[in-house]
Motif scaffolding. Sequence first.
Motif, PDB file in Angstrom:
ATOM      1  N   SER A 191       0.868  -1.208   0.046  1.00  0.00           N
ATOM      2  CA  SER A 191      -0.034  -0.139   0.015  1.00  0.00           C
ATOM      3  C   SER A 191       0.693   1.168  -0.015  1.00  0.00           C
ATOM      4  O   SER A 191       2.222   1.294   0.519  1.00  0.00           O
ATOM      5  N   ASP A 192       0.186   2.224  -0.420  1.00  0.00           N
ATOM      6  CA  ASP A 192       0.958   3.625  -0.260  1.00  0.00           C
ATOM      7  C   ASP A 192      -0.241   4.633  -0.028  1.00  0.00           C
ATOM      8  O   ASP A 192      -1.448   4.112  -0.090  1.00  0.00           O
ATOM      9  N   HIS A 193      -0.132   5.946  -0.280  1.00  0.00           N
ATOM     10  CA  HIS A 193      -1.228   6.925   0.025  1.00  0.00           C
ATOM     11  C   HIS A 193      -1.731   7.480  -1.351  1.00  0.00           C
ATOM     12  O   HIS A 193      -1.165   7.700  -2.416  1.00  0.00           O
ATOM     13  N   LEU A 194      -3.040   8.011  -1.129  1.00  0.00           N
ATOM     14  CA  LEU A 194      -3.521   8.653  -2.255  1.00  0.00           C
ATOM     15  C   LEU A 194      -3.258  10.307  -2.070  1.00  0.00           C
ATOM     16  O   LEU A 194      -3.906  11.024  -1.179  1.00  0.00           O
ATOM     17  N   CYS A 195      -2.268  10.569  -2.661  1.00  0.00           N
ATOM     18  CA  CYS A 195      -1.806  11.916  -2.438  1.00  0.00           C
ATOM     19  C   CYS A 195      -0.696  12.069  -3.604  1.00  0.00           C
ATOM     20  O   CYS A 195      -0.404  11.500  -4.505  1.00  0.00           O
ATOM     21  N   TRP A 196      -0.116  13.359  -3.536  1.00  0.00           N
ATOM     22  CA  TRP A 196       1.131  13.718  -4.354  1.00  0.00           C
ATOM     23  C   TRP A 196       2.019  14.260  -3.188  1.00  0.00           C
ATOM     24  O   TRP A 196       1.737  14.960  -2.388  1.00  0.00           O
ATOM     25  N   SER A 197       3.579  14.163  -3.688  1.00  0.00           N
ATOM     26  CA  SER A 197       4.469  14.457  -2.535  1.00  0.00           C
ATOM     27  C   SER A 197       5.625  15.127  -3.387  1.00  0.00           C
ATOM     28  O   SER A 197       6.344  15.793  -2.405  1.00  0.00           O
ATOM     29  N   ASP A 198       5.646  15.196  -4.598  1.00  0.00           N
ATOM     30  CA  ASP A 198       7.048  15.933  -5.146  1.00  0.00           C
ATOM     31  C   ASP A 198       6.530  16.409  -6.500  1.00  0.00           C
ATOM     32  O   ASP A 198       5.514  16.078  -7.297  1.00  0.00           O
ATOM     33  N   VAL A 199       7.465  17.452  -6.947  1.00  0.00           N
ATOM     34  CA  VAL A 199       7.656  17.942  -8.394  1.00  0.00           C
ATOM     35  C   VAL A 199       8.769  17.576  -9.029  1.00  0.00           C
ATOM     36  O   VAL A 199       9.886  17.451  -8.086  1.00  0.00           O
ATOM     37  N   PRO A 200       9.084  17.452 -10.284  1.00  0.00           N
ATOM     38  CA  PRO A 200      10.648  17.592 -10.791  1.00  0.00           C
ATOM     39  C   PRO A 200      11.629  18.422  -9.814  1.00  0.00           C
ATOM     40  O   PRO A 200      11.395  19.632 -10.062  1.00  0.00           O
ATOM     41  N   GLY A 201      12.462  17.950  -9.445  1.00  0.00           N
ATOM     42  CA  GLY A 201      13.624  18.764  -8.599  1.00  0.00           C
ATOM     43  C   GLY A 201      13.328  19.019  -7.037  1.00  0.00           C
ATOM     44  O   GLY A 201      14.203  19.487  -6.524  1.00  0.00           O
ATOM     45  N   ALA A 202      12.283  18.482  -6.584  1.00  0.00           N
ATOM     46  CA  ALA A 202      11.737  19.003  -5.303  1.00  0.00           C
ATOM     47  C   ALA A 202      10.873  18.008  -4.724  1.00  0.00           C
ATOM     48  O   ALA A 202       9.928  17.715  -5.047  1.00  0.00           O
ATOM     49  N   ASN A 203      11.263  17.569  -3.524  1.00  0.00           N
ATOM     50  CA  ASN A 203      10.413  16.608  -2.653  1.00  0.00           C
ATOM     51  C   ASN A 203      10.001  17.392  -1.613  1.00  0.00           C
ATOM     52  O   ASN A 203      10.770  17.854  -0.755  1.00  0.00           O
ATOM     53  N   LEU A 204       8.695  17.260  -1.462  1.00  0.00           N
ATOM     54  CA  LEU A 204       8.162  18.090  -0.245  1.00  0.00           C
ATOM     55  C   LEU A 204       7.881  17.563   0.929  1.00  0.00           C
ATOM     56  O   LEU A 204       7.507  18.227   2.250  1.00  0.00           O
ATOM     57  N   HIS A 205       8.086  16.254   0.897  1.00  0.00           N
ATOM     58  CA  HIS A 205       8.017  15.449   2.231  1.00  0.00           C
ATOM     59  C   HIS A 205       7.024  15.461   3.102  1.00  0.00           C
ATOM     60  O   HIS A 205       7.128  15.636   4.228  1.00  0.00           O
ATOM     61  N   ASP A 206       5.863  15.716   2.262  1.00  0.00           N
ATOM     62  CA  ASP A 206       4.494  15.386   2.850  1.00  0.00           C
ATOM     63  C   ASP A 206       3.482  14.709   1.802  1.00  0.00           C
ATOM     64  O   ASP A 206       3.755  14.337   0.747  1.00  0.00           O
ATOM     65  N   LEU A 207       2.355  14.489   2.366  1.00  0.00           N
ATOM     66  CA  LEU A 207       1.194  13.817   1.927  1.00  0.00           C
ATOM     67  C   LEU A 207       0.200  14.727   1.477  1.00  0.00           C
ATOM     68  O   LEU A 207      -0.720  14.786   2.186  1.00  0.00           O
TER      69      LEU A 207
END
Length: 290
Positions: free
Chosen positions: A100-116
């Motif tokens: 499993s994983d989460h129904l979310c987005w966490s990043d864009v090219p070049g940056a991981n936002l470290h959040d769900l």
Amino acid sequence: MSFRDRHSIGDLGVGVGARAKHYPQILGPDDPKVDWFEIISDNFLVGGGAPQRNLERLLARYRVIPHGVSLSIGASHPLDRDYLGHLKALVARIRPPWASDHLCWSDVPGANLHDLLPLPYTRAALAHVVSRVREVQDFLEVPFALENVSSYMTYRASTMPEWEFLAEVAERADCGILLDCNNVYVSSFNHGFDPNVYIDAIPAHRVVQIHLAGYTDRGAYLLDTHSRPVADAVWQLYRRAIRRIGPTSTLIEWDSDLPDFDVLVAEASRARRIRDDVSASERALTKVAS
């Protein structure tokens, strides 16, 4: 036939998250009163070292389920094939009944936002997520489940409630659902909807696992911190979910300010008592009706 039946996904009982602080109790000579353990997949994707040795010891004694936090299923960029390759190797090693994983987005090219982060609940986003879930599930070759996240923002572009979006993603992608009752409650408080409506709208046959955790009350909003005991309101939601879905693999999550392991075991025991109580009530009702 239901999703769980098609994939022979049974009820594992009540588990807790395997965290390094508790390994002395988990891997010690006395088996704790825990039915199974969940690991954070992302902590075990690199070979070698203490994490891999501890995973081997866990697998030798317990059922282990992998749960990820970095897939970013809703992101607009292509899925990370390197990440998926490592995840597939971990799944092959563990041989779980689902991942499993989460129904979310966490990043864009070049940056991981470290959040769900939540998605806009639109038809376009739904089609995007359905396509990517099918791709992930086909690649991993194991039933895949999406977890609802807690949220603190919404989008003006959304055209449907979260529960409708999650249910339709699961049906169209033919995947499972990891129903987090704490996240439902936190989001219901933050956004002002009825959490019972959410629980009642989820397709029961697709729920493979339930998460329970504690939140922190910040006054104007609730924050999903996994740092406290499960709140009474969340236990009530859990009781409602079990009554509707039936006995379902349940996990107590606790990731910050970790307590002694006995506290987690006590929370697991409370979940087990609720499951047993609901099952007994349902049997009594069936007996009266017959």
